[in-house]
Design an enzyme around this catalytic site. Structure first.
Site, mmCIF file in Angstrom:
data_model
loop_
_atom_site.group_PDB
_atom_site.id
_atom_site.type_symbol
_atom_site.label_atom_id
_atom_site.label_comp_id
_atom_site.label_asym_id
_atom_site.label_seq_id
_atom_site.Cartn_x
_atom_site.Cartn_y
_atom_site.Cartn_z
ATOM 1 N N CYS A 88 -15.225 6.449 24.452
ATOM 2 C CA CYS A 88 -15.147 7.602 23.609
ATOM 3 C C CYS A 88 -13.546 7.138 23.365
ATOM 4 C CB CYS A 88 -16.347 7.988 23.980
ATOM 5 S SG CYS A 88 -16.176 8.579 22.421
ATOM 6 N N HIS A 183 -20.766 6.036 26.527
ATOM 7 C CA HIS A 183 -20.449 6.472 27.842
ATOM 8 C C HIS A 183 -21.404 6.469 28.551
ATOM 9 C CE1 HIS A 183 -17.895 10.148 26.516
ATOM 10 N NE2 HIS A 183 -18.293 10.075 24.582
ATOM 11 N N GLU A 185 -20.712 6.773 31.933
ATOM 12 C CA GLU A 185 -21.123 7.429 33.016
ATOM 13 C C GLU A 185 -21.848 8.925 32.921
ATOM 14 O OE1 GLU A 185 -19.425 7.126 30.493
ATOM 15 O OE2 GLU A 185 -18.602 9.930 30.472
HETATM 16 N N1 GLN Z 1 -14.675 12.006 18.635
HETATM 17 C C1 GLN Z 1 -13.856 12.306 19.507
HETATM 18 C C2 GLN Z 1 -12.377 11.721 19.369
HETATM 19 O O1 GLN Z 1 -11.800 11.462 18.767
HETATM 20 C C3 GLN Z 1 -13.977 11.771 20.636
HETATM 21 C C4 GLN Z 1 -15.986 11.577 21.440
HETATM 22 C C5 GLN Z 1 -15.669 11.657 22.723
HETATM 23 O O2 GLN Z 1 -15.154 10.689 23.732
HETATM 24 N N2 GLN Z 1 -16.818 11.977 23.516
HETATM 25 O O3 GLN Z 1 -11.296 12.061 20.396
#
Ligand code: GLN
EC number: 4.3.3.6
Length: 203
Positions: A88, A183, A185
């Site tokens: 992410c 994710h 995890e």
């Molecule tokens: N939208 C977040 C960002 O730009 C990332 C979201 C996440 O890691 N769950 O950093």
């Protein structure tokens, strides 16, 4: 003395304990002993044989990694072919280039993967969702949790696209560096952590 492999999870913010748990469960599942450590300051990355950059807020992550001197240590680890898993926000941190949203906040991306990324790529209505998709390295579909997830907009020839959702790139790897928009995890399925551990233990 027995040398224990160390695997580090960047613990500045975000889904840290979930990754530590998933790695520990994955290690138990494969019957391998290793130490999973939370990385909060400089000096730990050089001791690790694998590094996880979790989700969170990429702006904060980038700023803190640079300020604490951890960013340079991660870049150095990549030159030593230490496997890295970014999930992410971690996918954003690893990228070479961001979209306007990223540029506006002057995030200092690590530039480890030859990718251009887009923050919050799935729109407001789909802030958070679960989806099932194929991943090239797995032999059956994976269910991923997406939380304000980014995507890879484009990538260079060294990057192998591993998965797409609605045609958008959600997983890719470049040599020993693996980036996921979702994710792994947050689910019970440990197959992606196992794939990362295969790289760590070179099997
Ligand atoms: N939208 C977040 C960002 O730009 C990332 C979201 C996440 O890691 N769950 O950093």
């Amino acid at each position: 003395m027995v040398f224990l492999m160390k695997i580090g999870v960047i613990a500045i913010q975000g889904a840290v304990s979930e990754h530590i748990d998933a790695l520990r469960r994955a290690l138990t599942e494969r019957g391998v002993e290793a130490e999973v450590v939370a990385i909060k300051q400089k000096g730990v990355v050089p001791e690790c044989g694998g590094i996880v950059i979790p989700g969170g807020e990429s702006t904060t992550l980038c700023r803190m990694l640079a300020r604490e001197g951890i960013a340079e240590e991660i870049k150095d680890a990549v030159t030593r072919e230490v496997p890295i898993l970014g999930t992410c926000a971690g996918l954003i941190v690893l990228a070479k280039e961001g979209d306007e949203q990223v540029e506006k906040t002057s995030q200092e991306l690590l530039g480890i993967m030859d990718t251009k990324v887009n923050r919050n790529a799935f729109g407001r209505q789909r802030d958070s969702f679960e989806a099932e998709f194929e991943v090239e390295i797995l032999d059956s579909p994976f269910t991923g949790v997406f939380i304000r997830a980014p995507r890879i907009v484009s990538c260079g020839p060294e990057v192998r696209v591993l998965s797409r959702l609605d045609d958008l790139i959600i997983a890719a790897e470049q040599e020993n560096v693996l980036a996921l928009a979702f994710h792994p995890e947050l689910t019970e399925d440990l197959r992606i952590h196992q794939y990362f551990l295969d790289k760590v233990f070179d099997c």
